[in-house]
Design an enzyme around this catalytic site. Structure first.
Site, PDB file in Angstrom:
ATOM      1  N   VAL A   1     -68.554   3.838  96.496  1.00 32.69           N
ATOM      2  CA  VAL A   1     -68.884   3.421  95.140  1.00 32.69           C
ATOM      3  C   VAL A   1     -69.254   4.672  94.362  1.00 32.69           C
ATOM      4  O   VAL A   1     -69.607   5.693  94.946  1.00 32.69           O
ATOM      5  CB  VAL A   1     -70.025   2.364  95.095  1.00 32.69           C
ATOM      6  CG1 VAL A   1     -69.565   1.042  95.673  1.00 32.69           C
ATOM      7  CG2 VAL A   1     -71.266   2.857  95.798  1.00 32.69           C
ATOM      8  N   SER A   2     -69.190   4.585  93.048  1.00 33.53           N
ATOM      9  CA  SER A   2     -69.343   5.777  92.222  1.00 33.53           C
ATOM     10  C   SER A   2     -70.768   6.200  91.941  1.00 33.53           C
ATOM     11  O   SER A   2     -71.011   7.342  91.578  1.00 33.53           O
ATOM     12  CB  SER A   2     -68.618   5.575  90.890  1.00 33.53           C
ATOM     13  OG  SER A   2     -67.249   5.345  91.130  1.00 33.53           O
ATOM     14  N   SER A   3     -71.737   5.281  92.066  1.00 26.51           N
ATOM     15  CA  SER A   3     -73.118   5.661  91.757  1.00 26.51           C
ATOM     16  C   SER A   3     -74.093   4.966  92.695  1.00 26.51           C
ATOM     17  O   SER A   3     -73.764   3.970  93.338  1.00 26.51           O
ATOM     18  CB  SER A   3     -73.454   5.316  90.304  1.00 26.51           C
ATOM     19  OG  SER A   3     -73.488   3.921  90.126  1.00 26.51           O
TER      20      SER A   3
ATOM     21  N   GLN B   1     -74.718   1.129  92.393  1.00 24.05           N
ATOM     22  CA  GLN B   1     -73.665   0.188  92.765  1.00 24.05           C
ATOM     23  C   GLN B   1     -73.782  -0.227  94.228  1.00 24.05           C
ATOM     24  O   GLN B   1     -74.365   0.474  95.045  1.00 24.05           O
ATOM     25  CB  GLN B   1     -72.284   0.806  92.510  1.00 24.05           C
ATOM     26  CG  GLN B   1     -72.015   1.008  91.034  1.00 24.05           C
ATOM     27  CD  GLN B   1     -70.674   1.684  90.793  1.00 24.05           C
ATOM     28  OE1 GLN B   1     -70.268   2.566  91.544  1.00 24.05           O
ATOM     29  NE2 GLN B   1     -70.000   1.276  89.740  1.00 24.05           N
TER      30      GLN B   1
END
Length: 180
Positions: A8-10, A13
């Site tokens: 996931v990007s962050s 998340q």
């Protein structure tokens, strides 16, 4: 062995929507796909061996540009493993020469790269618009620079100000520079 990879990007998340099914070994990370420094991905690439199957939920979870995507897939295949993308229903291994699958991979990879560039462009447009409207960008200041300036005048020492406010000396110097 079935090896899973989730990204996931962050930090905020969650991995919930990336259902890989039953896996023997799982590698997860919370980092942007655009980042070259992806520890879990590198560990997964070092871990996979002959006969392993790598499972990834979708192409955009593995890479955000076509060149990176092809490089990662080739590393998996060079290790003697295969890689499957659940969402796109594509599998690649050293034995398959399916031209249609390869075309689909390149199209989907190009779309992921295109999407990333659009996101970045919209982000930069938003930043420029905010700057034009004199909107504050970044984190809200939590230390009052006037308080730092007053304490520095009183104490004559950045170290004493830092200790009094429980902040770093670098913060004191930075705020004094802004207050000047």
């Amino acid at each position: 062995m079935i090896v899973g990879y989730k990204r996931v990007s962050s930090v905020e998340q969650k991995f919930d929507r990336q259902d890989l099914g039953e896996v023997d070994k799982l590698f997860e990370e919370k980092v942007s796909g655009a980042s070259a420094d992806r520890t879990a991905l590198n560990e997964m690439l070092s871990f996979v061996r002959e006969g392993d199957e790598v499972i990834v939920y979708s192409i955009d979870r593995l890479a955000r540009d076509l060149r990176d995507l092809e490089t990662i897939i080739n590393k998996v295949i060079d290790n003697g493993a295969s890689i499957t993308f659940i969402t796109e229903k594509l599998t690649f291994d050293g034995n398959s020469e399916n031209a249609l699958d390869k075309l689909m991979l390149q199209i989907m990879g190009a779309f992921a790269e295109f999407e990333r560039k659009l996101i970045r462009k919209r982000q930069l447009e938003g930043i420029e618009k905010a700057r034009a409207n004199n909107k504050h960008l970044g984190r809200v200041a939590t230390i009052d620079k006037e308080v730092v300036k007053r304490l520095f005048t009183e104490y004559k020492s950045a170290t004493k100000v830092a200790k009094h406010l429980n902040i770093s000396r670098n913060s004191v110097y930075r705020l004094l520079q802004k207050a000047a």
